[in-house]
Design a protein around this motif. Structure first.
Motif, short mmCIF file in Angstrom:
data_model
loop_
_atom_site.label_atom_id
_atom_site.label_comp_id
_atom_site.label_asym_id
_atom_site.label_seq_id
_atom_site.Cartn_x
_atom_site.Cartn_y
_atom_site.Cartn_z
N ALA A 169 -10.87 33.95 -25.77
CA ALA A 169 -9.61 34.06 -25.04
C ALA A 169 -9.92 34.34 -23.57
CB ALA A 169 -8.76 35.19 -25.61
N VAL A 170 -9.12 33.78 -22.69
CA VAL A 170 -9.25 34.09 -21.27
C VAL A 170 -8.54 35.41 -21.04
CG1 VAL A 170 -8.70 33.37 -18.93
CG2 VAL A 170 -9.39 31.67 -20.61
N ASP A 171 -9.32 36.46 -20.91
CA ASP A 171 -8.76 37.78 -20.67
C ASP A 171 -9.46 38.42 -19.49
OD1 ASP A 171 -11.25 38.34 -21.70
OD2 ASP A 171 -10.51 39.13 -23.60
N VAL A 172 -9.03 39.62 -19.14
CA VAL A 172 -9.59 40.30 -17.97
C VAL A 172 -11.09 40.54 -18.11
CG1 VAL A 172 -9.55 42.44 -16.64
CG2 VAL A 172 -7.40 41.30 -17.23
N PRO A 173 -11.60 41.01 -19.26
CA PRO A 173 -13.05 41.20 -19.38
C PRO A 173 -13.85 39.93 -19.12
CG PRO A 173 -11.93 42.36 -21.15
CD PRO A 173 -10.88 41.55 -20.45
N LEU A 174 -13.35 38.78 -19.59
CA LEU A 174 -14.07 37.53 -19.34
C LEU A 174 -14.05 37.21 -17.84
CD1 LEU A 174 -15.52 34.97 -20.20
CD2 LEU A 174 -13.29 33.93 -20.69
N LEU A 175 -12.91 37.36 -17.21
CA LEU A 175 -12.83 37.09 -15.77
C LEU A 175 -13.74 38.02 -15.00
CD1 LEU A 175 -8.99 36.48 -15.25
CD2 LEU A 175 -10.79 34.82 -15.76
N GLU A 176 -13.83 39.27 -15.41
CA GLU A 176 -14.71 40.23 -14.73
C GLU A 176 -16.18 39.84 -14.91
OE1 GLU A 176 -12.28 44.43 -14.70
OE2 GLU A 176 -13.24 43.82 -16.59
N ARG A 177 -16.54 39.33 -16.08
CA ARG A 177 -17.92 38.89 -16.31
C ARG A 177 -18.27 37.74 -15.38
NH1 ARG A 177 -17.85 37.01 -22.03
NH2 ARG A 177 -19.84 36.07 -21.44
N VAL A 178 -17.33 36.82 -15.22
CA VAL A 178 -17.57 35.68 -14.33
C VAL A 178 -17.74 36.16 -12.90
CG1 VAL A 178 -16.65 33.50 -13.45
CG2 VAL A 178 -16.30 34.13 -15.85
N LEU A 179 -16.85 37.03 -12.46
CA LEU A 179 -16.93 37.54 -11.09
C LEU A 179 -18.25 38.27 -10.84
CD1 LEU A 179 -15.33 37.94 -8.40
CD2 LEU A 179 -14.61 40.15 -9.33
N GLU A 180 -18.65 39.12 -11.79
CA GLU A 180 -19.87 39.91 -11.62
C GLU A 180 -21.13 39.06 -11.70
OE1 GLU A 180 -19.88 42.93 -10.69
OE2 GLU A 180 -17.71 43.26 -10.88
N SER A 181 -21.00 37.79 -12.11
CA SER A 181 -22.18 36.93 -12.18
C SER A 181 -22.59 36.43 -10.80
CB SER A 181 -21.92 35.74 -13.10
OG SER A 181 -20.97 34.84 -12.54
N TYR A 182 -21.77 36.70 -9.78
CA TYR A 182 -22.10 36.30 -8.41
C TYR A 182 -22.53 37.53 -7.61
CZ TYR A 182 -19.94 31.82 -9.47
OH TYR A 182 -19.64 30.60 -10.02
N PRO A 183 -23.44 37.36 -6.66
CA PRO A 183 -23.96 38.49 -5.88
C PRO A 183 -22.85 39.18 -5.09
CG PRO A 183 -25.32 36.54 -5.55
CD PRO A 183 -24.09 36.09 -6.27
#
Length: 414
Positions: A169-183
């Protein structure tokens, strides 16, 4: 189906969905199989059922085709030598040719849960191009989607696929993981935050209160403000460009702070003798029509830009037909020429130097931002270092002036 095709038309693509014998396909101008520059109307059979799920998958395939065309990688072999409903695979690529572009939004071959994201993200893409603001500037919108949205949505689909879960599911934890994958404090992290923020709004998904703070942090003062060329250096480097047409392109970017592609999407008539030298960036550019003044004004003569208004001089011959290319590809051509000539700066260094110049001379931020074709918020964030210094200096000057006025003969009152 009609509504989907209207949305596709609004996005600026000539491709449409169609139903033939209860199966979905694509129809529209496609590269000629004989290798000529012509783009006759042709069909691609997808073999997908004419259902809601089939339409979502067909939109995904349409995005693949459009991207391949934009990148110059489209090959009929990828679509003719495959099972009816399967996506093209790397094995189908003829020897010596580049692999087809990956799926725009979902990773092919991933788990079922990740594949289930495809309709959701395809719907977001359709909504993006259906926005009335985007429809007014279709070429700029295609460039924005390709460069500022698609890469981060792909990262989302890749991380979702890597989870190994049956459903994702596209949820906040997934979006946060994507964001944190960038420096931290990187341009890519900032853009990722903007793209995922738009997706969250589309899904009516509330983001954390500190989302903007966590995705921000990028500023020119962090990235490369110490390396911006001085005016003297800018004038010196033009001598390293042997081609007079590219020297003119360089001069336009230096004098007017234009984006790479905007050099080729301007009304230059005001550069002719007697003109006011105010350039009009055309509506087909990334951020639409806007006007821009020269800073420094004497650089118009210094770079010989008057000839562009008279017609006695010409810019490099670059394809600007947006039916055959994109703004991003035009801009990439400029960056490639800078590297080819061994210039120690990038085209955007000239744009940033122009912005800093306007700050030093006291041009209001709202005016400079409008000339640059971006928001005041972006202008302030990007040029925070110089704006802060200017504002502090103005406050100090004002305070010292009051002090001098209150103390005749240069002496402070007891």
């Amino acid at each position: 189906m009609r509504q989907r095709n209207r949305q596709l038309a609004a996005s600026g693509t000539g491709l449409r969905l169609e139903i033939r014998q209860q199966r979905l396909g694509l129809r529209g101008p496609l590269p000629c199989p004989k290798g000529t520059a012509a783009r006759p109307v042709q069909r691609i059979s997808l073999g997908l059922p004419a259902t809601a799920e089939g339409v979502a998958a067909a939109l995904d395939q349409l995005a693949r085709v459009r991207e391949a065309i934009e990148r110059g990688r489209f090959s009929w072999e990828h679509w003719r030598r495959r099972p009816a409903a399967a996506a093209p695979s790397a094995d189908a690529v003829p020897a010596g040719q580049p692999s087809p572009a990956p799926a725009p939004l979902a990773s092919a071959g991933g788990p079922a849960g990740a594949a289930g994201l495809t309709p959701l993200l395809a719907g977001f893409e359709v909504a993006f191009f259906a926005d009335p603001r985007r429809r007014r500037r279709p070429a700029g919108s295609r460039s924005t989607w390709s460069g500022a949205y698609r890469p981060y949505l792909r990262r989302l689909a890749t991380l979702a696929a890597a989870s190994g879960e049956a459903t994702v599911a596209v949820d906040v934890p997934l979006l946060e993981r994507v964001l944190e994958s960038y420096p931290l404090a990187s341009r890519s992290r900032q853009q990722c935050g903007l793209a995922l923020g738009a997706l969250a709004r589309h899904l009516q998904l509330p983001l954390p209160a500190d989302w903007s703070e966590r995705s921000g942090g990028y500023g020119l003062h962090v990235a490369r403000f110490r390396g911006l060329p001085s005016d003297a250096r800018i004038l010196e480097l033009v001598a390293a460009i042997p081609n007079p047409r590219w020297r003119l392109a360089y001069g336009l970017m230096a004098t007017y702070g234009l984006r790479n592609h905007e050099v080729f999407f301007c009304d230059l008539s005001a550069l002719a003798p007697g003109g006011d030298r105010v350039l009009r960036v055309l509506p087909t550019s990334k951020t639409g029509e806007h006007q821009v003044w020269p800073f420094q004004p004497d650089w118009v003569e210094r770079f010989g830009l008057e000839g562009l208004g008279e017609g006695g001089a010409e810019l490099p011959r670059v394809c600007t037909d947006l039916r055959r290319t994109t703004l991003q590809q035009v801009g990439r051509r400029v960056a490639e020429q800078f590297r080819r000539y061994g210039l120690p700066i990038t085209p955007y260094d000239l744009r940033h130097a122009w912005a800093v110049r306007t700050i030093h001379i006291g041009l209001p931020d709202t005016v400079a931002a409008r000339m640059m074709g971006h928001s005041v918020a972006i202008h302030t964030r990007t040029y925070h270092h110089w704006i802060t210094r200017r504002d502090q200096q103005q406050a100090v000057d004002t305070a010292l002036a009051r002090l001098r006025q209150s103390a005749p003969n240069g002496h402070r009152s007891p």
